[in-house]
Design a protein around this motif. Structure first.
Motif, PDB file in Angstrom:
ATOM      1  N   VAL A  80       0.841  -1.200   0.000  1.00  0.00           N
ATOM      2  CA  VAL A  80       0.000   0.000   0.000  1.00  0.00           C
ATOM      3  C   VAL A  80       0.877   1.251   0.000  1.00  0.00           C
ATOM      4  N   ALA A  81       1.983   1.210   0.715  1.00  0.00           N
ATOM      5  CA  ALA A  81       2.878   2.379   0.745  1.00  0.00           C
ATOM      6  C   ALA A  81       3.318   2.746  -0.667  1.00  0.00           C
ATOM      7  N   THR A  82       3.600   1.756  -1.487  1.00  0.00           N
ATOM      8  CA  THR A  82       3.986   2.013  -2.880  1.00  0.00           C
ATOM      9  C   THR A  82       2.814   2.589  -3.663  1.00  0.00           C
ATOM     10  N   LEU A  83       1.626   2.055  -3.456  1.00  0.00           N
ATOM     11  CA  LEU A  83       0.437   2.568  -4.150  1.00  0.00           C
ATOM     12  C   LEU A  83       0.156   4.019  -3.756  1.00  0.00           C
ATOM     13  N   VAL A  84       0.369   4.342  -2.484  1.00  0.00           N
ATOM     14  CA  VAL A  84       0.189   5.722  -2.016  1.00  0.00           C
ATOM     15  C   VAL A  84       1.242   6.621  -2.665  1.00  0.00           C
ATOM     16  N   LYS A  85       2.482   6.158  -2.662  1.00  0.00           N
ATOM     17  CA  LYS A  85       3.576   6.938  -3.270  1.00  0.00           C
ATOM     18  C   LYS A  85       3.316   7.202  -4.746  1.00  0.00           C
ATOM     19  N   ASP A  86       2.715   6.224  -5.418  1.00  0.00           N
ATOM     20  CA  ASP A  86       2.430   6.349  -6.848  1.00  0.00           C
ATOM     21  C   ASP A  86       1.144   7.122  -7.141  1.00  0.00           C
ATOM     22  N   GLY A  87       0.446   7.556  -6.092  1.00  0.00           N
ATOM     23  CA  GLY A  87      -0.761   8.361  -6.276  1.00  0.00           C
ATOM     24  C   GLY A  87      -1.992   7.568  -6.668  1.00  0.00           C
ATOM     25  N   LEU A  88      -1.968   6.252  -6.465  1.00  0.00           N
ATOM     26  CA  LEU A  88      -3.104   5.408  -6.841  1.00  0.00           C
ATOM     27  C   LEU A  88      -4.044   5.148  -5.673  1.00  0.00           C
ATOM     28  N   VAL A  89      -3.538   5.330  -4.462  1.00  0.00           N
ATOM     29  CA  VAL A  89      -4.298   5.136  -3.222  1.00  0.00           C
ATOM     30  C   VAL A  89      -3.972   6.296  -2.302  1.00  0.00           C
ATOM     31  N   GLU A  90      -4.958   6.695  -1.498  1.00  0.00           N
ATOM     32  CA  GLU A  90      -4.713   7.744  -0.504  1.00  0.00           C
ATOM     33  C   GLU A  90      -5.210   7.284   0.853  1.00  0.00           C
ATOM     34  N   ARG A  91      -4.627   7.871   1.874  1.00  0.00           N
ATOM     35  CA  ARG A  91      -5.078   7.606   3.241  1.00  0.00           C
ATOM     36  C   ARG A  91      -6.031   8.734   3.635  1.00  0.00           C
ATOM     37  N   ARG A  92      -7.135   8.334   4.248  1.00  0.00           N
ATOM     38  CA  ARG A  92      -8.128   9.301   4.728  1.00  0.00           C
ATOM     39  C   ARG A  92      -8.436   8.992   6.183  1.00  0.00           C
ATOM     40  N   ALA A  93      -8.912  10.014   6.894  1.00  0.00           N
ATOM     41  CA  ALA A  93      -9.349   9.785   8.275  1.00  0.00           C
ATOM     42  C   ALA A  93     -10.541   8.838   8.248  1.00  0.00           C
ATOM     43  N   ASP A  94     -10.545   7.883   9.157  1.00  0.00           N
ATOM     44  CA  ASP A  94     -11.661   6.942   9.257  1.00  0.00           C
ATOM     45  C   ASP A  94     -12.873   7.697   9.798  1.00  0.00           C
ATOM     46  N   PRO A  95     -13.976   7.707   9.056  1.00  0.00           N
ATOM     47  CA  PRO A  95     -15.156   8.453   9.526  1.00  0.00           C
ATOM     48  C   PRO A  95     -15.716   7.915  10.844  1.00  0.00           C
ATOM     49  N   GLU A  96     -15.432   6.646  11.160  1.00  0.00           N
ATOM     50  CA  GLU A  96     -15.929   6.058  12.410  1.00  0.00           C
ATOM     51  C   GLU A  96     -14.972   6.282  13.576  1.00  0.00           C
TER      52      GLU A  96
END
Length: 171
Positions: A80-96
């Motif tokens: 996932v770290a690679t996907l985030v670095k590549d701009g394909l995935v982002e981390r968001r605050a958990d709404p719960e």
């Protein structure tokens, strides 16, 4: 008490299972070839599987994603770290729970998935051009049934094979 399914298997069942197993080996070989080409073009198979599953799940915690792909959370975290670095995935605050984060596919990740899916679908559709429509539909129905049954049996298969999930630090 009902007889366990393995006690009801016949020699013919084993012969058919061997044929299926060998066909799966051939398919896995071809899939490995495609995966190698995907990796050369910038995305390995494992990352693509994570991206596709996350897209299907919607925003999810890393643990839920790891469970969905039958993988170890630490392995998923690295991918996932690679996907985030590549701009394909982002981390968001958990709404719960604002202290935690969820992973979500970005617009670029969704675009890549859409593009790859369209390419895959065109390639697969070409495979069936000489098949009668009835055969295509029947094959897909049976294949979807097989994949569903295989997916349900996977945890037991992993356990029986001695390939069960290992805890962190276990060798």
């Amino acid at each position: 008490m009902a007889t366990p399914p393995s006690d009801r298997l016949t020699a013919d069942d084993i012969v058919l299972a061997d044929r299926l197993g060998m066909a799966l080996v051939r398919m896995h070989k071809m899939h490995a070839c495609v995966s190698a080409h995907m990796s050369k073009s910038g995305m390995d198979k494992a990352s693509f599987v994570l991206l596709a599953n996350l897209n299907q799940l919607g925003p999810s915690r890393a643990g839920a994603l790891a469970e969905a792909v039958f993988s170890d959370p630490s392995t998923v975290s690295r991918q996932v770290a690679t996907l985030v670095k590549d701009g394909l995935v982002e981390r968001r605050a958990d709404p719960e729970d604002g202290r935690a984060s969820v992973l979500a596919v970005t617009g670029e990740g969704a675009r890549l998935l859409h593009e790859r899916r369209a390419q895959r679908n065109e390639t697969l559709a070409r495979l069936f051009t000489d098949w009668p429509a009835e055969d295509r539909g029947r094959f897909i129905d049976y294949f979807e049934r097989f994949v569903g049954d295989y997916e349900k049996a996977l945890p037991e298969f992993i356990t029986q094979s001695g390939l069960g999930p290992r805890s962190e630090g276990e060798k």
